[in-house]
Design a protein around this motif. Structure first.
Motif, PDB file in Angstrom:
ATOM      1  N   VAL A   1       0.839  -1.200   0.000  1.00  0.00           N
ATOM      2  CA  VAL A   1       0.000   0.000   0.000  1.00  0.00           C
ATOM      3  C   VAL A   1       0.877   1.254   0.000  1.00  0.00           C
ATOM      4  O   VAL A   1       0.616   2.214  -0.732  1.00  0.00           O
ATOM      5  N   SER A   2       1.939   1.249   0.793  1.00  0.00           N
ATOM      6  CA  SER A   2       2.839   2.410   0.844  1.00  0.00           C
ATOM      7  C   SER A   2       3.531   2.617  -0.493  1.00  0.00           C
ATOM      8  O   SER A   2       3.685   3.761  -0.950  1.00  0.00           O
ATOM      9  N   LEU A   3       3.953   1.553  -1.154  1.00  0.00           N
ATOM     10  CA  LEU A   3       4.570   1.673  -2.472  1.00  0.00           C
ATOM     11  C   LEU A   3       3.577   2.239  -3.485  1.00  0.00           C
ATOM     12  O   LEU A   3       3.926   3.110  -4.296  1.00  0.00           O
ATOM     13  N   ALA A   4       2.339   1.762  -3.433  1.00  0.00           N
ATOM     14  CA  ALA A   4       1.311   2.290  -4.335  1.00  0.00           C
ATOM     15  C   ALA A   4       1.074   3.782  -4.075  1.00  0.00           C
ATOM     16  O   ALA A   4       0.935   4.569  -5.024  1.00  0.00           O
ATOM     17  N   PHE A   5       1.069   4.177  -2.821  1.00  0.00           N
ATOM     18  CA  PHE A   5       0.872   5.592  -2.490  1.00  0.00           C
ATOM     19  C   PHE A   5       2.078   6.429  -2.910  1.00  0.00           C
ATOM     20  O   PHE A   5       1.916   7.570  -3.335  1.00  0.00           O
ATOM     21  N   LEU A   6       3.289   5.879  -2.788  1.00  0.00           N
ATOM     22  CA  LEU A   6       4.492   6.576  -3.240  1.00  0.00           C
ATOM     23  C   LEU A   6       4.414   6.846  -4.746  1.00  0.00           C
ATOM     24  O   LEU A   6       4.656   7.968  -5.198  1.00  0.00           O
TER      25      LEU A   6
END
Length: 171
Positions: free
Chosen positions: A77-82
């Protein structure tokens, strides 16, 4: 590296927020741009460390078997948000470069940002309950912020410079 406008004649007058270094783009210009980018990365890195520490605190309350699955999910999820923050930041820069602000608009925006008062709820910081509710969402939010910040900082020409160059050509 010289800018496109550096061969167009004499250097312009000093512009607010930009000075004259944007015109010649010498060593001093690039050192300031690199310093600003590094500052943003270090400052953002501190937020990343804070969000990881908060996440580890939250994760410690989960059952033992869930740790790996929850870490992988939060990482994804954090990678997608980045990535989403990077895309969003690039769209903002592209839109501003398509219609760059004039030096006066840049100065007015800077003044408003520096002298404006917060219009938010003055009681937000008094109660920590809502902040505890949003703590699990801190890592993706920080990742989005880092993506957006890097996308707007690591560009060849900032919109204020494009606006100054456009105003210079019209003058």
């Amino acid at each position: 590296m010289a800018s496109r406008a550096s061969s167009d004649g004499a250097a312009p007058a000093k512009l607010p927020l930009l000075g004259t270094s944007w015109y010649r783009r010498g060593v001093g210009y690039w050192l300031r741009r690199i310093w600003l980018a590094l500052y943003q990365l270090v400052f953002g890195g501190l937020f990343v460390l804070l969000s990881v520490a908060v996440w580890q605190g939250i994760e410690s309350g989960l059952p033992a078997g869930w740790h790996r699955a929850v870490d992988v999910a939060m990482g994804a999820v954090s990678l997608a948000f980045l990535i989403r923050g990077w895309i969003w930041g690039r769209r903002i820069v592209r839109a501003k470069l398509a219609d760059p602000p004039t030096p006066e608009q840049t100065w007015i925006g800077y003044r408003q940002a520096r002298t404006g008062r917060g219009s938010g709820n003055p009681t937000v910081g008094r109660r920590g309950g809502p902040l505890l509710f949003f703590a699990p969402f801190l890592p993706p939010c920080v990742a989005w912020w880092m993506g957006m910040t890097c996308a707007t900082q690591f560009v060849r020409e900032i919109p204020a410079e494009a606006g100054a160059r456009k105003a210079l050509k019209q003058a």
